[in-house]
Motif scaffolding. Structure first.
Motif, PDB file in Angstrom:
ATOM      1  N   ALA A 115      26.855  23.425  17.768  1.00  0.00           N
ATOM      2  CA  ALA A 115      26.027  22.232  18.016  1.00  0.00           C
ATOM      3  C   ALA A 115      26.185  22.131  19.859  1.00  0.00           C
ATOM      4  CB  ALA A 115      26.785  21.036  17.458  1.00  0.00           C
ATOM      5  N   GLU A 153      21.502  23.234  10.552  1.00  0.00           N
ATOM      6  CA  GLU A 153      22.246  24.052  11.459  1.00  0.00           C
ATOM      7  C   GLU A 153      22.026  25.367  11.227  1.00  0.00           C
ATOM      8  OE1 GLU A 153      26.039  22.679   9.758  1.00  0.00           O
ATOM      9  OE2 GLU A 153      26.467  21.147  11.053  1.00  0.00           O
ATOM     10  N   ALA A 192      31.179  25.014  13.705  1.00  0.00           N
ATOM     11  CA  ALA A 192      30.147  24.169  13.635  1.00  0.00           C
ATOM     12  C   ALA A 192      29.815  23.260  15.094  1.00  0.00           C
ATOM     13  CB  ALA A 192      30.138  23.246  12.394  1.00  0.00           C
ATOM     14  N   CYS A 245      28.199  26.848   9.309  1.00  0.00           N
ATOM     15  CA  CYS A 245      26.982  25.856   9.065  1.00  0.00           C
ATOM     16  C   CYS A 245      27.339  25.038   7.624  1.00  0.00           C
ATOM     17  CB  CYS A 245      25.691  26.576   8.914  1.00  0.00           C
ATOM     18  SG  CYS A 245      25.149  27.467  10.503  1.00  0.00           S
TER      19      CYS A 245
END
Length: 328
Positions: A233, A253, A229, A248
């Motif tokens: 990002a 996300e 994750a 996610c």
């Protein structure tokens, strides 16, 4: 990228369309050729049609498959939702997988029909909005995460070998998809395991993606990468690789993973896990809410195994991702 922002001209009305991915037990999928008189006549697509006022997507699809193909008692589950702008219309496509129905499909509108193996669709031309879902059909229902640090490398390799043999015996349409994720494994053991997996994928039905917490060279040497994750990002371009997955925890996300060009995502935790005792969980209802308009296939993660596949698919997941349960 959200479903709404996929559409490039917000002022243009969006037409909602229910699309059926009709699947037989032998692993083949049904496609239809658009008849003369319709836009893109002669192009191949998944069957379906527009929603009528006040109609649910499931009801619209059941009606369309009856009108177009003569199918009765259609049972479908949600899968993905994609926006697409054609020259003649902007559409929002609600793809649903259909595994149960009554009757034999027959062309009731003069269209040609064709069954094709999910991994070998050779029809041409394909309607542009059908191309991505055809690629997703190559994803197996189970996404397995390695567990060598916990089981021991040798025990894990034996468990993986049994899984590969079972797939070969069953003549499964998709290879075993494995994420190599071993943050606690000593470097020498990780390298030995990686080399073994790289060799196996040359001769066995195995595809390997490597967690982005490991060296990028590992992912480049096999079938792709699975982004944490945090790395999702931070990423600004799609990583190299045949397959790119992402971890996610919320719908936002998932939109990020789609915008980056990921092929699939995992979302969870759905149920309690041994590795995160006491952590908040989504449950199947929460999972369904989070992925109700997912623009890419999602594996349900956390405390689930193969026995939970039907429930996960009913909630809209592509399948189940598991670590410990995958190697029982």
């Amino acid at each position: 990228m959200s479903v709404e922002t996929v559409v490039t001209t917000p002022a243009v009305p969006v037409v909602d369309v229910a699309v059926g991915v009709v699947l037989r037990d032998d692993g083949s999928v049904l496609l239809a050729q658009r008849p003369v008189g319709k836009p893109y006549a002669g192009w191949w697509e998944f069957p379906g049609g527009k929603l009528e006022a006040g109609e649910s997507v499931a009801d619209a699809l059941a009606r369309e498959l009856h009108e177009e193909l003569g199918l009765e008692d259609v049972v479908s589950t949600p899968w993905v939702v994609r926006g697409h702008a054609y020259p003649h219309a902007t559409v929002r496509l609600w793809f649903r997988r259909v595994r149960r129905w009554r009757g034999e499909p027959r062309p009731r509108e003069g269209q040609a029909l064709a069954w094709r193996a999910m991994h070998a669709i050779d029809l041409d031309p394909l309607l542009p909005a059908s191309i991505a879902p055809i690629g997703w059909l190559r994803l197996p229902p189970l996404y397995r995460i390695s567990c060598a640090a916990e089981l021991g490398v040798d025990a894990f390799e034996r468990a993986l070998g049994r899984g590969l043999e079972a797939l070969a015996d069953a003549r499964a349409p998709a290879p075993l998809l494995l994420q190599l994720r071993e943050p606690a494994l000593p470097e020498s053991d990780l390298l030995r395991l990686f080399e073994r997996l790289r060799g196996w994928r040359e001769t066995r039905p195995l595809r390997v993606v490597v967690s982005s917490r490991h060296p990028a060279a590992f992912a480049h040497a096999v079938d792709g990468v699975h982004l944490t994750a945090r790395d999702l990002a931070a990423a600004t371009v799609r990583p190299q690789g045949l397959w790119v997955g992402a971890s996610c925890h919320a719908a936002g996300e998932l939109d990020r993973a789609d915008a980056l060009g990921c092929d699939f995502a995992v979302l969870g935790p759905v149920s309690p896990t041994a590795s995160h005792p006491g952590a908040p969980t989504l449950g199947l209802d929460g999972l369904a809410r989070e992925i109700a308009a997912t623009p890419l296939p999602v594996y349900a993660l956390g405390g689930l195994g193969a026995e939970d596949l039907a429930a996960a698919e009913a909630a809209g997941a592509h399948g189940v991702a598991s670590m410990r349960a995958a190697w029982r």
